[in-house]
Scaffold this active site. Structure first.
Site, short mmCIF file in Angstrom:
data_model
loop_
_atom_site.label_atom_id
_atom_site.label_comp_id
_atom_site.label_asym_id
_atom_site.label_seq_id
_atom_site.Cartn_x
_atom_site.Cartn_y
_atom_site.Cartn_z
N ASP A 127 75.24 55.00 75.09
CA ASP A 127 76.06 53.92 75.63
C ASP A 127 75.35 52.58 75.46
O ASP A 127 74.11 52.53 75.37
CB ASP A 127 76.31 54.15 77.13
CG ASP A 127 77.17 55.36 77.40
OD1 ASP A 127 77.80 55.87 76.45
OD2 ASP A 127 77.19 55.82 78.55
N LYS A 128 76.12 51.54 75.43
CA LYS A 128 75.56 50.20 75.22
C LYS A 128 74.46 49.88 76.23
O LYS A 128 73.41 49.34 75.87
CB LYS A 128 76.68 49.15 75.32
CG LYS A 128 76.21 47.72 75.12
CD LYS A 128 77.38 46.75 75.19
CE LYS A 128 76.90 45.31 75.02
NZ LYS A 128 78.03 44.34 75.08
#
Length: 382
Positions: free
Chosen positions: A148-149
């Site tokens: 995930d970012k």
């Protein structure tokens, strides 16, 4: 291969393409042959591998011969998308992230806030940095999994098509192991447990958010272990995902009432602590271990990002305790690939057994035919 566009073309699979899907081979070597064209060739029997009919999803092996029909004219060909050039400053940044490098693999320590791939309103991402990570090879490395970012840590990249096929298979068969460190709100009553809750995309969020769905969700399983606690306020946990659903660890921890610190998306306002603890998400891919295509393993640890290192220091946590925990060994007999092989073996045994029964019945019928084992007839009287 003949250069005549009206001639059948023949290619030999290179070692670097060993194990990849046939449609991926076309994308790399004959990009003008669209997926629809390749599918039509397969349906009509014109596409062959070692003389046998093939489909786009078949995996190919080094040394096999691919028979391809004559090239077809390309109508309204779109110009190829050109990736923007990377500045030297950006290239240096990309190379500074590398924490492991060999002939087949790179591992980078992805910082929080950097997306793995681009998308709407996402201009900076790992995929856009890959041209700077070719090193001595001519081809750019390939992403084989994602983070995930806002999740930091170890991200594996494959340096060759063969390595990409190998690593992708390891992730899909669940023989790869990933260890995450997280700071969570509160302390679970059970300090070493499994969370087995099916997950699905939450309606109305455009697929941007997941939720627990007992009826429509996909099976999702995670293990957590409490490493150290700071009273009842929060604790440090080790997390291991046994499936690879989107946001799995974040949703699972929030679902048991202990959201990851800084994860407002799933924990709401309760996911933030007062005092000196950063409001950034405290989820980090600490370690990745995966079988190497040339034998042995890739086993790499990634240092904590500054905000997590500061939080752990403020709370008095000892990082050596977390690294001392034993890593779960994958139960290969329970992986999807092993289950498929076991099912195929059982089916093969059943076919052999049925075939043996048919032979036995056939032998019994032959022995029971009229005229067999009769006493010799006497000559007719004259």
């Amino acid at each position: 291969m003949s250069k005549d566009s009206q001639s059948i073309r023949r290619f030999v699979v290179d070692a670097e393409d060993d194990g990849i899907r046939l449609d991926r081979w076309f994308k790399r070597h004959l990009p003008d042959a669209s997926f629809n064209i390749v599918s039509r060739w397969a349906r009509t029997g014109q596409l062959r591998v070692d003389g046998k009919r093939a489909t786009p999803g078949d995996r190919i092996e080094a040394g096999q011969e691919i028979r391809v029909p004559p090239a077809e004219p390309v109508a309204d060909a779109r110009p190829k998308r050109v990736r923007p050039e990377i500045s030297e400053e950006t290239a240096e940044f990309a190379r500074s992230l590398v924490i492991h490098k060999d002939k087949a693999a790179l591992v980078i320590n992805k910082p929080p806030g950097l997306a793995t791939q681009g998308g709407t309103k996402t201009a900076e991402h790992v995929d856009g940095l890959l041209d700077a990570l070719c090193f001595e090879l001519e081809t750019r490395p390939k992403l084989v999994h994602r983070l995930d970012k806002d999740t930091s840590g170890a991200l594996l990249l494959a340096r060759t098509p063969r390595a990409a096929a190998h690593f992708s298979k390891a992730f899909s068969s669940r023989t790869a192991r990933k260890v995450y460190w997280a700071l969570i709100v509160g302390v679970p009553d059970i300090h070493d447990g499994f969370i087995d809750l099916p997950l699905a995309k939450q309606p109305g969020t455009g697929g941007e958010k997941m939720h627990v769905d007992q009826e429509q969700g996909q099976p999702s399983r995670s293990r957590y272990r409490v490493v150290e606690r700071a009273g009842n306020r929060c604790c440090w946990v080790e997390l291991q995902p046994y499936t690879g659903r989107t946001h799995q660890l974040r949703v699972h921890m929030a679902a048991i009432g202990h959201p990851i610190v800084g994860d407002g998306k799933y924990g709401g306002k309760d996911a933030f602590l007062t005092g000196t603890i950063s409001r950034k998400m405290h989820l980090h891919a600490r370690r990745i271990r995966i079988d190497h295509p040339d034998g042995g393993q890739v086993d790499v640890r990634a240092d904590l990002p500054p905000h997590m290192a500061d939080s752990f220091a403020d709370l008095g946590f000892d990082l050596e305790i977390g690294d001392a925990l034993l890593l779960d060994e994958p139960k290969r007999s329970e992986t999807p690939e092993a289950k498929r092989r076991a099912a195929a073996a059982r089916a093969k045994d059943a076919r052999k057994e049925r075939k043996g029964e048919r032979r036995s019945r056939g032998s019994a019928k032959t022995l029971a035919k009229p005229g067999r084992n009769k006493a010799p007839s006497k000559g007719r009287k004259k």
